[in-house]
Motif scaffolding. Structure first.
Motif, PDB file in Angstrom:
ATOM      1  N   CYS A  49      35.367  54.546   8.902  1.00  0.00           N
ATOM      2  CA  CYS A  49      36.421  56.110  10.075  1.00  0.00           C
ATOM      3  C   CYS A  49      38.248  54.982   9.153  1.00  0.00           C
ATOM      4  N   PRO A  50      38.720  55.889   9.022  1.00  0.00           N
ATOM      5  CA  PRO A  50      40.120  55.602   8.263  1.00  0.00           C
ATOM      6  C   PRO A  50      40.322  54.615   9.138  1.00  0.00           C
ATOM      7  N   VAL A  51      40.875  54.611  10.494  1.00  0.00           N
ATOM      8  CA  VAL A  51      41.767  54.302  11.619  1.00  0.00           C
ATOM      9  C   VAL A  51      41.580  53.125  12.213  1.00  0.00           C
ATOM     10  N   SER A  52      40.291  52.534  12.815  1.00  0.00           N
ATOM     11  CA  SER A  52      38.710  51.634  13.013  1.00  0.00           C
ATOM     12  C   SER A  52      38.896  50.566  11.752  1.00  0.00           C
ATOM     13  N   GLU A  63      33.805  63.507  14.424  1.00  0.00           N
ATOM     14  CA  GLU A  63      34.390  64.545  13.990  1.00  0.00           C
ATOM     15  C   GLU A  63      35.446  64.306  13.324  1.00  0.00           C
ATOM     16  N   PHE A  64      35.703  65.261  12.695  1.00  0.00           N
ATOM     17  CA  PHE A  64      36.336  65.455  11.044  1.00  0.00           C
ATOM     18  C   PHE A  64      38.015  66.048  10.837  1.00  0.00           C
ATOM     19  N   ALA A  65      38.599  65.952  10.170  1.00  0.00           N
ATOM     20  CA  ALA A  65      40.032  65.914   9.748  1.00  0.00           C
ATOM     21  C   ALA A  65      39.780  66.108   8.566  1.00  0.00           C
ATOM     22  N   THR A  66      40.740  66.875   8.006  1.00  0.00           N
ATOM     23  CA  THR A  66      41.079  67.054   6.652  1.00  0.00           C
ATOM     24  C   THR A  66      42.355  67.451   6.180  1.00  0.00           C
ATOM     25  N   VAL A  71      38.446  65.461   3.081  1.00  0.00           N
ATOM     26  CA  VAL A  71      37.223  64.837   4.859  1.00  0.00           C
ATOM     27  C   VAL A  71      37.621  63.562   5.103  1.00  0.00           C
ATOM     28  N   TYR A  72      38.032  63.709   6.160  1.00  0.00           N
ATOM     29  CA  TYR A  72      37.986  62.465   6.766  1.00  0.00           C
ATOM     30  C   TYR A  72      37.048  62.371   8.221  1.00  0.00           C
ATOM     31  N   ALA A  73      36.114  61.061   8.315  1.00  0.00           N
ATOM     32  CA  ALA A  73      35.315  61.000   9.309  1.00  0.00           C
ATOM     33  C   ALA A  73      35.570  59.807  10.269  1.00  0.00           C
ATOM     34  N   PHE A  74      34.712  60.109  11.825  1.00  0.00           N
ATOM     35  CA  PHE A  74      35.909  59.247  12.619  1.00  0.00           C
ATOM     36  C   PHE A  74      35.240  58.997  13.288  1.00  0.00           C
ATOM     37  N   TYR A  90      47.099  56.458   7.639  1.00  0.00           N
ATOM     38  CA  TYR A  90      45.114  56.498   7.483  1.00  0.00           C
ATOM     39  C   TYR A  90      44.747  56.744   6.046  1.00  0.00           C
ATOM     40  N   ALA A  91      45.416  57.478   5.519  1.00  0.00           N
ATOM     41  CA  ALA A  91      44.370  58.395   4.666  1.00  0.00           C
ATOM     42  C   ALA A  91      44.169  57.612   2.651  1.00  0.00           C
ATOM     43  N   GLU A  92      43.718  57.640   2.410  1.00  0.00           N
ATOM     44  CA  GLU A  92      43.352  56.440   1.118  1.00  0.00           C
ATOM     45  C   GLU A  92      43.958  57.202  -0.523  1.00  0.00           C
ATOM     46  N   LYS A  93      44.838  56.569  -0.931  1.00  0.00           N
ATOM     47  CA  LYS A  93      45.074  56.699  -1.844  1.00  0.00           C
ATOM     48  C   LYS A  93      45.090  56.635  -2.897  1.00  0.00           C
TER      49      LYS A  93
END
Length: 94
Positions: A49-52, A63-66, A71-74, A90-93
């Motif tokens: 998870c990019p947030v936690s 849930e996903f976001a682009t 694509v990021y999964a939570f 939160y996105a990967e660099k």
């Protein structure tokens, strides 16, 4: 005695509130799970998870976001709104 029980219960709340043992990895397992994907990952895929930062297995409720083509999964419904509010944080660099 009531105060002691209340203190113990309140201390446990943060640890329990974000824990989903059925789909989360044991501590240290799957550390190499990706935070983002080229396309939506299939159920059963390990993700971070990019947030936690929790490592979890993608499921039908995930849930996903682009963002910027990735694509990021939570891990839970609480994390996606944080990402949506500031995806660059939160996105990967890359």
């Amino acid at each position: 005695m009531k105060a002691l029980l209340l203190a113990v219960a309140l201390a446990a709340v943060p640890a329990v509130a974000h824990e989903h043992p059925a789909n989360h990895a044991r501590k240290g397992a799957h550390r190499d799970a990706p935070t983002s994907f080229e396309k939506q990952p299939a159920p059963g895929t390990w993700a971070k998870c990019p947030v936690s930062g929790d490592v979890f297995r993608v499921g039908p409720e995930t849930e996903f976001a682009t963002y910027e083509g990735r694509v990021y999964a939570f891990c839970c419904p609480d994390c996606k709104p944080d990402f949506d509010n500031d995806p660059a944080k939160y996105a990967e660099k890359r």
